[in-house]
Enzyme design. Structure first.
Site, PDB file in Angstrom:
ATOM      1  N   ASP A 229     -14.005   7.949 -80.887  1.00  0.00           N
ATOM      2  CA  ASP A 229     -13.959   7.790 -79.589  1.00  0.00           C
ATOM      3  C   ASP A 229     -12.378   7.665 -79.669  1.00  0.00           C
ATOM      4  O   ASP A 229     -11.659   7.693 -80.398  1.00  0.00           O
ATOM      5  CB  ASP A 229     -14.461   6.226 -79.229  1.00  0.00           C
ATOM      6  CG  ASP A 229     -14.713   5.954 -77.587  1.00  0.00           C
ATOM      7  OD1 ASP A 229     -13.768   6.751 -77.113  1.00  0.00           O
ATOM      8  OD2 ASP A 229     -15.329   4.982 -77.313  1.00  0.00           O
TER       9      ASP A 229
HETATM   10  C1  BGC Z   1     -14.724   5.873 -73.814  1.00  0.00           C
HETATM   11  C2  BGC Z   1     -15.542   7.161 -74.065  1.00  0.00           C
HETATM   12  C3  BGC Z   1     -15.143   8.121 -73.520  1.00  0.00           C
HETATM   13  C4  BGC Z   1     -13.888   8.615 -73.822  1.00  0.00           C
HETATM   14  C5  BGC Z   1     -13.245   9.658 -73.125  1.00  0.00           C
HETATM   15  C6  BGC Z   1     -13.236   6.202 -74.216  1.00  0.00           C
HETATM   16  O1  BGC Z   1     -12.338   5.125 -73.809  1.00  0.00           O
HETATM   17  O2  BGC Z   1     -15.308   4.718 -74.841  1.00  0.00           O
HETATM   18  O3  BGC Z   1     -16.971   6.461 -73.684  1.00  0.00           O
HETATM   19  O4  BGC Z   1     -16.163   9.385 -73.687  1.00  0.00           O
HETATM   20  O5  BGC Z   1     -13.121   7.532 -73.649  1.00  0.00           O
HETATM   21  O6  BGC Z   1     -12.791   9.396 -71.676  1.00  0.00           O
END
Ligand code: BGC
Length: 755
Positions: A229
């Site tokens: 993530d």
């Molecule tokens: C979120 C993800 C997301 C990623 C990219 C993160 O903060 O938890 O779900 O895909 O950011 O935006």
């Protein structure tokens, strides 16, 4: 592409560089090998292709796309084919925009109604979550665009999401939190998996080999890329060794250098790096080799599809006195700002720049209805506004029926923080109460990403739960309210009466370090139903404008072995006058056994479309997994022998028919005996009677000569009770001195050979 050949031609620096992003959304190109960069984008309920290379919070504008209903809503469809259709549409938008992988679906379990991101998640039930997300993955990937199932794993809150340790026992993780991923990973084969921010039992998910390699790859057969993530990497080298291939978005080369140094110093094997690089190359190749040129996507078509999906997802929770569908000849008060500008999506990384928005008022325009509109409340403050309420009350007074469009304002729920309560804003609850004083026919239409308390539930006649219904929610609302469509959504989560009823209540969101999942497997209806608690609306509930009748529940066999499959079928008839769709749910209720288990668990569901008067037979195939629980001694699934009840119904609290089946123990059911196995468990096995006698004699200090008596003693109730929870190792310290560890080990071996 010959990956191995390419890898052997790459420098160490090039290999390390491929393991992190170039910017927020792109991988790095490797020019010497002609490896192009590819782009990923959020998801999950529409394409959020950011123009700006450094935005992942939804602050900057992304390209215009269609905002489909969020997972909280689509889960309520209980319809795999619908999710596949939605996936195909999003996949096509990705192809048109040159996006190789969409960052979703998000399948984390709704452990608490307070999780700020519940709107992005499917359910409190892992089967529903894994089946629907799997269907979505298949749809997207049929367009040769990858998915990234997320957030793996146990990311069930926003509070301290980057550092908190989710503390759950092995069985709970397997049966609930991992199961939400398992089916989708095994059956739909997502191209990538996104690891979560949090720690799991102390160790960061991004460096947790148990999850990223042992379970995901070795057990479930995942062969794609694991990406972090955004910013989830804690220790890059440990992460790589644990199975984390790609760091996103990257760390300006800092972590790449750590990888290089670790390989040079020998603390990280270059083979490990090569494996990660190979998986990343295969992912890039998968997309690039079948990349389509000049793909056009149908903005209007996708907008319509978004409305259709919401129409199949919205849940009619209550319809007293058949207040719905509305009569087109009535004067209708339409109250609430959400009727004109609906809340249809959540905040944070999933925020879509919608191509257009259709509200209820837009959809109703020009259709000849007599609608009296009033705002009713402000969205930027919570206190009731008396002027707005008076205007709304006046409109309600002059009408035959009042429809209140209520819900949670944006600020109430979003990625990044959790809710602190489960209430609607005070001004909306007051508005509904005031309208109820002058109008007996009140319908509430809700726009919210997760469960809300409904203090007016008994007084209002109708309730529609729209959840966050996507950019064309208004068309769905219009069709459903006026009976042009028949509601067929079902609750993918239990709505508790109040927050403190929720099983995680005392352990959410934990302290600064950790959150204990003390409720274990008793999440959602598994808890409420087992405790026989009153709920606002049960899991699986949803009404229709027609009526369904169940009959002929059949099982293929009344007696099966614990390794056998079982076929279950049931007939459903639409006995009303309108075509509709029923969601047939099969729950399995296990016998009382060695571990506490929920009173029943959803093991199958099917949405069937029925014309008025039509009957269909719905058939389910169950493997032994439908009867199993996770055995923490075997570290595997286990089916206990006994009597199981197969329940067919239309919610977890509306079971129409049941059938009992008996499961015999499998011929060879591995049973592992250790020094800590209790006498009581072994005494239940008649085949061990003789081999146990010497141990029992020693434990109870019965002289060898009196061994005969041991049999009588074992039959003595008090002695049995005394022995029941005594572990075998007790013979060493509490016995008559005849056993040491070695002798006990031999005795255990003998016992083991007999089970
Ligand atoms: C979120 C993800 C997301 C990623 C990219 C993160 O903060 O938890 O779900 O895909 O950011 O935006």
């Amino acid at each position: 592409m010959d990956y191995k050949k390419i890898i052997s031609a790459m420098t160490l620096e090039e290999k390390a560089s491929l393991c992190s992003g170039r910017d927020f959304w792109r991988t790095k190109a490797v020019k010497s090998q002609k490896i192009p960069e590819i782009m990923v984008s959020d998801g999950p309920h529409g394409l959020r292709k950011c123009q700006n290379s450094e935005d992942h919070t939804g602050n900057f504008e992304s390209v215009k796309a269609v905002c489909f209903p969020a997972a909280c809503a689509t889960a309520a469809s209980f319809d795999r084919s619908l999710l596949t259709k939605m996936g195909k549409a999003i996949g096509t938008e990705c192809q048109a925009e040159g996006v190789a992988t969409i960052l979703g679906p998000a399948v984390n379990i709704k452990r608490s109604p307070l999780c700020g991101r519940n709107f992005e998640y499917f359910s409190e039930d892992p089967l529903l979550a894994t089946e629907l997300s799997g269907a979505f993955i298949k749809g997207v990937q049929s367009r040769n665009v990858g998915t990234s199932i997320k957030h793996f794993a146990a990311n069930n809150q926003e509070t301290r999401r980057l550092t908190i340790s989710a503390e759950a026992d092995e069985r709970t993780l397997r049966e609930i939190y991992l199961a939400a991923f398992e089916g989708a990973v095994k059956n739909a084969k997502p191209w990538t998996v996104m690891c979560s921010y949090n720690r799991i039992n102390g160790l960061h998910a991004s460096e947790n080999k148990t999850y990223l390699t042992d379970i995901l790859r070795s057990e479930w057969g995942f062969d794609g890329v694991v990406m972090s993530d955004w910013g989830a990497v804690n220790d890059r080298v440990k992460g790589l060794a644990a199975g984390l291939d790609l760091e996103m978005p990257g760390s300006y080369g800092i972590n790449d250098r750590e990888i290089i140094e670790a390989v040079r110093s020998g603390s990280l094997s270059e083979k490990t790096l090569d494996h990660a690089v190979e998986r990343i190359l295969a992912w890039i190749d998968k997309y690039e080799s079948k990349k389509q040129k000049d793909v056009k996507w149908d903005k209007e078509g996708d907008h319509e599809l978004a409305g259709k999906i919401e129409e199949e997802s919205a849940i009619l929770l209550k319809n007293e006195g058949a207040v719905l569908p509305l009569d087109r000849n009535d004067t209708i008060a339409i109250i609430g700002k959400f009727a004109k500008s609906p809340r249809y999506q959540g905040g944070g990384s999933s925020h879509i720049n919608s191509s257009k928005v259709t509200s209820f008022m837009d959809a109703a325009k020009g259709k000849g209805h007599e609608l009296l509109y009033a705002d009713g409340y402000e969205l930027d403050r919570e206190e009731p506004d008396r002027t707005l309420i008076t205007k709304a009350v006046n409109a309600a007074k002059k009408s035959d029926v009042a429809v209140v469009f209520a819900g949670l304002p944006d600020i109430f729920e979003s990625e990044g923080y959790d809710r602190s309560h489960m209430k609607l804003p005070e001004n909306q609850n007051t508005l509904i109460e005031e309208i109820l004083k002058v109008q007996p026919n009140v319908v509430v239409v809700l726009h919210n990403g997760s469960a809300v308390e409904m203090p007016w539930v008994k007084e209002v006649k109708g309730i529609f739960e729209m959840y966050l219904g996507g950019q064309n929610v208004g068309t769905a609302e219009y069709n459903l309210l006026f009976g042009k469509a028949n509601p067929s959504g079902r609750l993918p989560e239990t709505l508790p009466v109040k927050l403190s009823d929720n099983p995680s209540y005392l352990n959410f969101p934990g302290d600064r370090e950790r959150v204990r999942y003390a409720e274990g497997v008793f999440v959602g209806y598994r808890y409420y139903d087992t405790k026989e608690m009153e709920v606002l609306f049960p899991f699986g509930h949803g009404l229709s404008y027609t009526t369904y009748k169940y009959s002929n529940l059949k099982v293929s066999k009344r007696k099966i072995k614990s390794t056998d499959n079982l076929t279950v079928s049931v007939d459903v008839t639409n006995i009303g006058r309108m075509a509709g769709k029923e969601v047939v749910q099969i729950y399995v209720s296990p016998p009382a056994g060695k571990v506490p288990r929920p009173v029943h668990e959803l093991r199958g569901f099917e949405k069937v479309s029925l014309r008025a008067g039509e009957t269909k037979t719905v058939t389910f195939e169950f493997t032994s997994r439908a009867f199993a629980y996770w055995d923490t001694e075997k570290h595997d699934w286990r089916v206990d022998p006994g009597e199981y009840v197969i329940e067919a119904g239309s919610s977890s609290r509306d079971i129409k028919y049941t059938k009992k089946i008996t499961i015999d123990a499998a011929a060879k059911d591995a049973y592992i005996i250790t020094e800590n196995t209790c006498f009581g468990d072994l005494m239940e096995k008649p085949e061990l009677e003789e081999a146990l006698k010497p141990l029992i004699c020693s434990y109870l200090h019965i002289d060898k000569k009196e061994k005969r008596k041991a049999g009588d003693l074992v039959n003595d109730k008090m002695t049995r009770e005394l022995l029941r929870y005594s572990p075998l190792r007790g013979v060493i310290s509490l016995g008559d001195g005849l056993y040491d560890h070695e002798k006990l080990a031999r005795a255990i071996k003998e016992l083991q050979s007999k089970v």
